[in-house]
Design an enzyme around this catalytic site. Structure first.
Site, PDB file in Angstrom:
ATOM      1  N   ARG A 165      58.548  30.221-130.009  1.00  0.00           N
ATOM      2  CA  ARG A 165      59.837  30.120-130.716  1.00  0.00           C
ATOM      3  C   ARG A 165      60.883  29.424-129.842  1.00  0.00           C
ATOM      4  NH1 ARG A 165      64.029  31.265-129.136  1.00  0.00           N
ATOM      5  NH2 ARG A 165      63.592  33.449-128.720  1.00  0.00           N
TER       6      ARG A 165
ATOM      7  N   GLU B  78      70.639  32.414-123.816  1.00  0.00           N
ATOM      8  CA  GLU B  78      71.533  32.233-124.973  1.00  0.00           C
ATOM      9  C   GLU B  78      72.660  33.262-124.967  1.00  0.00           C
ATOM     10  OE1 GLU B  78      71.489  29.870-126.979  1.00  0.00           O
ATOM     11  OE2 GLU B  78      69.465  29.042-127.022  1.00  0.00           O
TER      12      GLU B  78
HETATM   13  P1  TGC Z   1      86.337  29.865-123.646  1.00  0.00           P
HETATM   14  O1  TGC Z   1      87.625  29.542-122.938  1.00  0.00           O
HETATM   15  O2  TGC Z   1      86.234  31.097-124.453  1.00  0.00           O
HETATM   16  O3  TGC Z   1      85.940  28.633-124.579  1.00  0.00           O
HETATM   17  C1  TGC Z   1      85.911  27.303-124.114  1.00  0.00           C
HETATM   18  C2  TGC Z   1      85.915  26.405-125.339  1.00  0.00           C
HETATM   19  O4  TGC Z   1      84.707  26.604-126.083  1.00  0.00           O
HETATM   20  C3  TGC Z   1      85.031  27.087-127.404  1.00  0.00           C
HETATM   21  N1  TGC Z   1      84.024  28.097-127.739  1.00  0.00           N
HETATM   22  C4  TGC Z   1      83.108  27.921-128.693  1.00  0.00           C
HETATM   23  N2  TGC Z   1      82.890  26.910-129.530  1.00  0.00           N
HETATM   24  C5  TGC Z   1      81.868  27.018-130.393  1.00  0.00           C
HETATM   25  N3  TGC Z   1      81.066  28.114-130.416  1.00  0.00           N
HETATM   26  C6  TGC Z   1      81.237  29.143-129.573  1.00  0.00           C
HETATM   27  N4  TGC Z   1      80.408  30.179-129.611  1.00  0.00           N
HETATM   28  C7  TGC Z   1      82.304  29.079-128.665  1.00  0.00           C
HETATM   29  N5  TGC Z   1      82.758  29.899-127.693  1.00  0.00           N
HETATM   30  C8  TGC Z   1      83.810  29.295-127.132  1.00  0.00           C
HETATM   31  C9  TGC Z   1      86.419  27.677-127.294  1.00  0.00           C
HETATM   32  O5  TGC Z   1      87.069  27.668-128.531  1.00  0.00           O
HETATM   33  C10 TGC Z   1      87.061  26.726-126.298  1.00  0.00           C
HETATM   34  O6  TGC Z   1      87.372  25.529-126.996  1.00  0.00           O
HETATM   35  P2  TGC Z   1      88.684  24.683-126.567  1.00  0.00           P
HETATM   36  O7  TGC Z   1      88.689  23.559-127.531  1.00  0.00           O
HETATM   37  O8  TGC Z   1      89.833  25.623-126.704  1.00  0.00           O
HETATM   38  O9  TGC Z   1      88.447  24.244-125.152  1.00  0.00           O
HETATM   39  O10 TGC Z   1      85.188  29.767-122.562  1.00  0.00           O
HETATM   40  P3  TGC Z   1      84.877  30.723-121.349  1.00  0.00           P
HETATM   41  O11 TGC Z   1      84.766  29.851-120.141  1.00  0.00           O
HETATM   42  O12 TGC Z   1      85.821  31.897-121.314  1.00  0.00           O
HETATM   43  O13 TGC Z   1      83.393  31.235-121.696  1.00  0.00           O
HETATM   44  C11 TGC Z   1      83.139  31.934-122.866  1.00  0.00           C
HETATM   45  C12 TGC Z   1      81.694  32.478-122.872  1.00  0.00           C
HETATM   46  C13 TGC Z   1      81.453  33.386-121.687  1.00  0.00           C
HETATM   47  C14 TGC Z   1      81.517  33.268-124.147  1.00  0.00           C
HETATM   48  C15 TGC Z   1      80.688  31.346-122.866  1.00  0.00           C
HETATM   49  O14 TGC Z   1      80.839  30.533-121.795  1.00  0.00           O
HETATM   50  C16 TGC Z   1      79.272  31.801-123.021  1.00  0.00           C
HETATM   51  O15 TGC Z   1      78.799  31.881-124.145  1.00  0.00           O
HETATM   52  N6  TGC Z   1      78.480  32.079-121.907  1.00  0.00           N
HETATM   53  C17 TGC Z   1      77.059  32.316-122.007  1.00  0.00           C
HETATM   54  C18 TGC Z   1      76.332  31.060-121.583  1.00  0.00           C
HETATM   55  C19 TGC Z   1      75.073  30.846-122.372  1.00  0.00           C
HETATM   56  O16 TGC Z   1      74.840  31.407-123.429  1.00  0.00           O
HETATM   57  N7  TGC Z   1      74.228  29.949-121.899  1.00  0.00           N
HETATM   58  C20 TGC Z   1      73.054  29.603-122.612  1.00  0.00           C
HETATM   59  C21 TGC Z   1      72.397  28.383-122.003  1.00  0.00           C
HETATM   60  S1  TGC Z   1      71.202  27.609-123.083  1.00  0.00           S
HETATM   61  C22 TGC Z   1      69.929  28.699-123.127  1.00  0.00           C
HETATM   62  O17 TGC Z   1      69.966  29.782-122.637  1.00  0.00           O
HETATM   63  C23 TGC Z   1      68.753  28.241-123.864  1.00  0.00           C
HETATM   64  S2  TGC Z   1      67.427  29.338-123.855  1.00  0.00           S
HETATM   65  C24 TGC Z   1      66.708  28.791-125.264  1.00  0.00           C
HETATM   66  C25 TGC Z   1      65.325  29.152-125.499  1.00  0.00           C
HETATM   67  O18 TGC Z   1      64.440  28.945-124.634  1.00  0.00           O
HETATM   68  O19 TGC Z   1      65.108  29.625-126.633  1.00  0.00           O
HETATM   69  P1  FAD Z   2      74.456  35.497-114.446  1.00  0.00           P
HETATM   70  O1  FAD Z   2      75.439  34.744-115.264  1.00  0.00           O
HETATM   71  O2  FAD Z   2      74.501  35.358-112.969  1.00  0.00           O
HETATM   72  O3  FAD Z   2      74.574  37.034-114.835  1.00  0.00           O
HETATM   73  C1  FAD Z   2      73.978  38.073-114.070  1.00  0.00           C
HETATM   74  C2  FAD Z   2      74.437  39.408-114.677  1.00  0.00           C
HETATM   75  O4  FAD Z   2      75.866  39.515-114.549  1.00  0.00           O
HETATM   76  C3  FAD Z   2      74.140  39.500-116.173  1.00  0.00           C
HETATM   77  O5  FAD Z   2      73.805  40.823-116.503  1.00  0.00           O
HETATM   78  C4  FAD Z   2      75.463  39.134-116.807  1.00  0.00           C
HETATM   79  O6  FAD Z   2      75.629  39.624-118.119  1.00  0.00           O
HETATM   80  C5  FAD Z   2      76.428  39.780-115.821  1.00  0.00           C
HETATM   81  N1  FAD Z   2      77.764  39.198-115.897  1.00  0.00           N
HETATM   82  C6  FAD Z   2      78.140  37.911-115.633  1.00  0.00           C
HETATM   83  N2  FAD Z   2      79.442  37.754-115.849  1.00  0.00           N
HETATM   84  C7  FAD Z   2      79.921  38.951-116.267  1.00  0.00           C
HETATM   85  C8  FAD Z   2      81.196  39.419-116.691  1.00  0.00           C
HETATM   86  N3  FAD Z   2      82.252  38.614-116.750  1.00  0.00           N
HETATM   87  N4  FAD Z   2      81.283  40.716-117.078  1.00  0.00           N
HETATM   88  C9  FAD Z   2      80.210  41.532-117.076  1.00  0.00           C
HETATM   89  N5  FAD Z   2      78.987  41.145-116.712  1.00  0.00           N
HETATM   90  C10 FAD Z   2      78.838  39.861-116.311  1.00  0.00           C
HETATM   91  N6  FAD Z   2      69.661  27.651-119.855  1.00  0.00           N
HETATM   92  C11 FAD Z   2      69.832  26.389-120.351  1.00  0.00           C
HETATM   93  O7  FAD Z   2      70.872  25.785-120.160  1.00  0.00           O
HETATM   94  N7  FAD Z   2      68.846  25.790-121.047  1.00  0.00           N
HETATM   95  C12 FAD Z   2      67.647  26.376-121.280  1.00  0.00           C
HETATM   96  O8  FAD Z   2      66.773  25.787-121.944  1.00  0.00           O
HETATM   97  C13 FAD Z   2      67.429  27.692-120.768  1.00  0.00           C
HETATM   98  N8  FAD Z   2      66.221  28.291-120.928  1.00  0.00           N
HETATM   99  C14 FAD Z   2      65.986  29.500-120.301  1.00  0.00           C
HETATM  100  C15 FAD Z   2      64.690  30.037-120.322  1.00  0.00           C
HETATM  101  C16 FAD Z   2      64.426  31.227-119.664  1.00  0.00           C
HETATM  102  C17 FAD Z   2      63.038  31.780-119.644  1.00  0.00           C
HETATM  103  C18 FAD Z   2      65.483  31.931-119.017  1.00  0.00           C
HETATM  104  C19 FAD Z   2      65.210  33.239-118.348  1.00  0.00           C
HETATM  105  C20 FAD Z   2      66.751  31.396-118.994  1.00  0.00           C
HETATM  106  C21 FAD Z   2      67.018  30.162-119.615  1.00  0.00           C
HETATM  107  N9  FAD Z   2      68.276  29.556-119.531  1.00  0.00           N
HETATM  108  C22 FAD Z   2      68.480  28.297-120.042  1.00  0.00           C
HETATM  109  C23 FAD Z   2      69.319  30.158-118.698  1.00  0.00           C
HETATM  110  C24 FAD Z   2      70.078  31.297-119.377  1.00  0.00           C
HETATM  111  O9  FAD Z   2      70.904  30.839-120.385  1.00  0.00           O
HETATM  112  C25 FAD Z   2      70.856  32.039-118.287  1.00  0.00           C
HETATM  113  O10 FAD Z   2      69.907  32.721-117.489  1.00  0.00           O
HETATM  114  C26 FAD Z   2      71.877  33.005-118.847  1.00  0.00           C
HETATM  115  O11 FAD Z   2      72.928  32.308-119.472  1.00  0.00           O
HETATM  116  C27 FAD Z   2      72.443  33.956-117.767  1.00  0.00           C
HETATM  117  O12 FAD Z   2      72.815  33.264-116.628  1.00  0.00           O
HETATM  118  P2  FAD Z   2      72.320  33.757-115.163  1.00  0.00           P
HETATM  119  O13 FAD Z   2      70.851  33.941-115.240  1.00  0.00           O
HETATM  120  O14 FAD Z   2      72.872  32.786-114.193  1.00  0.00           O
HETATM  121  O15 FAD Z   2      72.957  35.167-114.973  1.00  0.00           O
END
Ligand code: TGC
Ligand code: FAD
Length: 390
Positions: free
Chosen positions: A95, A369
């Site tokens: 997935r 995510e």
């Molecule tokens: P913040 O100041 O809240 O927002 C910055 C700008 O982004 C906009 N925004 C969004 N827009 C669309 N959808 C959302 N869900 C949005 N959340 C925020 C917001 O409106 C703002 O826009 P602008 O125009 O005002 O600049 O940003 P922040 O720095 O406080 O961070 C917010 C936070 C922590 C929620 C965000 O950074 C976050 O979601 N962190 C988690 C990172 C994450 O999910 N990484 C995933 C990486 S990809 C991955 O994991 C793929 S795995 C896939 C797989 O294998 O299936």
């Molecule tokens: P960190 O951000 O260092 O977090 C560590 C811990 O601290 C977590 O429990 C977190 O929730 C906590 N924490 C952090 N900040 C706070 C806060 N403000 N308050 C309270 N708790 C907090 N990323 C991509 O871009 N593309 C991909 O395709 C992708 N694929 C992935 C595939 C796998 C198998 C895995 C494991 C990860 C993948 N990722 C990808 C990365 C993934 O999105 C990150 O691992 C995730 O966003 C968390 O980041 P980190 O691992 O650096 O943890």
């Protein structure tokens, strides 16, 4: 009076259209025939034929299936969700391939790309001929991608030079194209990077104990030279990548329930046949309490996913609602898998059964995510109006 179906106790099937069911059934058959017979072996070896699977998923219309044009199927959000559920019922790693290809890499190009970028990349990606990856996370910036260090600067001729590192990137080493997010003088921008560009490399990350049937890589970007038009013209700021995440997270809301369904059904089947103290363990009240609680959370989770899917199809789905679904369904799915593990006793830890594989996969799904904590904070901010991220 309708008959009670232990596999669909709430009659959720009635909410689906004939087309929804046809798509669900064809993805289910594909997963049963092409993934299930091999998944334990792929998981154990950590080797998965990603390219072959991508082409088969492409032929089924499952890659970027919720997008329209450029060879994409133009399915509804509910149909895309059902496909994610069926694929993840086999394995979260497969997935992941579907999510990253369709909801992250293809979605980014479809939503933010130029017409030329869309024509160049999307048809091959929809067919599964070209695999995409999505580089947002860095070694020191996961939950806080706004702090990213990867940067792109223009040279005198207008080309971009991209430098930095991305970490934990699904499909990185098998990708033909990488969507990479980087800091620029104009803020965060996205770049479409052919992976044969000089200076690009993607070493695979080994020694994972989760998502072993998925390729995860580091991206190393060493002054990768890109033409001026490699930038995604419509994505400016962190809202670009976060907008893509909404779509992938939505797929996970459904997908996690697939992993949960497989574990629940395995436990139900086992409880009916495994005997201790002279009778099936499913006849003991404590086992029944586990099964009842698992069924509750499984089917509530599917209902939630369907509800969010209908909102997405109506153009009314908010990012906070996606967080609600991802937080709830992944957390409940992992609980269901862990409970199923206990029902199976020692067999629960064996790769001969799917439950431990699903439970360990979901450890990654819980983190990627957006971690549980990030989605709690997104909801906390929406509920209180107070930002507790920093
Ligand atoms: P913040 O100041 O809240 O927002 C910055 C700008 O982004 C906009 N925004 C969004 N827009 C669309 N959808 C959302 N869900 C949005 N959340 C925020 C917001 O409106 C703002 O826009 P602008 O125009 O005002 O600049 O940003 P922040 O720095 O406080 O961070 C917010 C936070 C922590 C929620 C965000 O950074 C976050 O979601 N962190 C988690 C990172 C994450 O999910 N990484 C995933 C990486 S990809 C991955 O994991 C793929 S795995 C896939 C797989 O294998 O299936
Ligand atoms: P960190 O951000 O260092 O977090 C560590 C811990 O601290 C977590 O429990 C977190 O929730 C906590 N924490 C952090 N900040 C706070 C806060 N403000 N308050 C309270 N708790 C907090 N990323 C991509 O871009 N593309 C991909 O395709 C992708 N694929 C992935 C595939 C796998 C198998 C895995 C494991 C990860 C993948 N990722 C990808 C990365 C993934 O999105 C990150 O691992 C995730 O966003 C968390 O980041 P980190 O691992 O650096 O943890």
């Amino acid at each position: 009076m309708t008959v009670f179906d232990p596999h669909d106790p709430l009659g959720i099937d009635d909410l689906l259209t004939d087309e929804d069911r046809a798509i669900r059934d064809s993805v289910r058959s594909w997963a049963r025939d092409r993934v299930l017979p091999h998944i334990a072996e792929w998981y154990e070896s950590g080797e998965v034929p990603v390219r072959e699977l991508a082409r088969e998923l492409g032929a089924m219309g499952a890659l970027g299936m919720q997008l329209t044009g450029y060879g994409c199927a133009g399915a509804s959000a509910v149909q895309y969700g059902l496909a994610c559920l069926e694929v993840e019922a086999a394995d979260s790693g497969i997935r992941s391939l579907v999510s990253v290809q369709g909801s992250l890499a293809m979605y980014a190009i479809h939503r933010f790309g130029s017409e030329e970028q869309k024509r160049r990349w999307l048809p091959g990606m929809a067919a599964g001929e070209i695999i995409g990856c999505f580089g947002l996370t860095e070694p020191d910036h996961g939950s806080d991608p706004g702090g990213m260090r990867t940067y792109a600067k223009r040279d005198a001729g207008g080309d971009w030079l991209l430098t930095g590192r991305k970490m934990w990137i699904t499909n990185g080493s098998v990708a033909g194209v990488a969507v990479v997010w980087a800091r620029t003088d104009e803020g965060i921008r996205g770049f479409v990077v052919p992976t044969d560009s000089p200076g690009f490399s993607a070493p695979e990350i080994k020694h994972k104990w989760s998502l072993r049937a998925s390729v995860t890589s580091e991206l190393v970007l060493d002054e990768v030279r890109l033409p001026a038009d490699a930038v995604l013209p419509e994505a400016k700021g962190l809202g670009g990548p976060l907008g893509c995440l909404n779509h992938a997270r939505y797929g996970i809301v459904w997908g996690a329930m697939g992993a949960a369904r497989t574990c629940f059904e395995t436990a139900l089947d086992y409880a009916r046949t495994r005997e201790q103290f002279g009778r099936p363990i499913g006849g003991f009240q404590l086992t029944q309490a586990k099964l009842a609680d698992m069924a509750l959370e499984l089917h509530k989770g599917v209902l939630l996913a369907h509800h969010l899917g209908q909102r997405m199809d109506a153009g009314r789905l908010r990012p906070e609602q996606v967080s609600f679904g991802k937080l709830n369904n992944v957390r409940e799915a992992i609980e269901i898998c862990r409970t199923a593990r206990t029902v199976l006793g020692a067999n629960g830890i064996s790769l001969e059964y799917p439950v431990m594989r699903h439970a360990t996969n979901l450890e990654s799904v819980l983190t990627y995510e957006g971690t549980v904590e990030m989605h709690q904070l997104v909801l906390g901010k929406a509920l209180t109006g107070l930002d507790a991220f920093r």
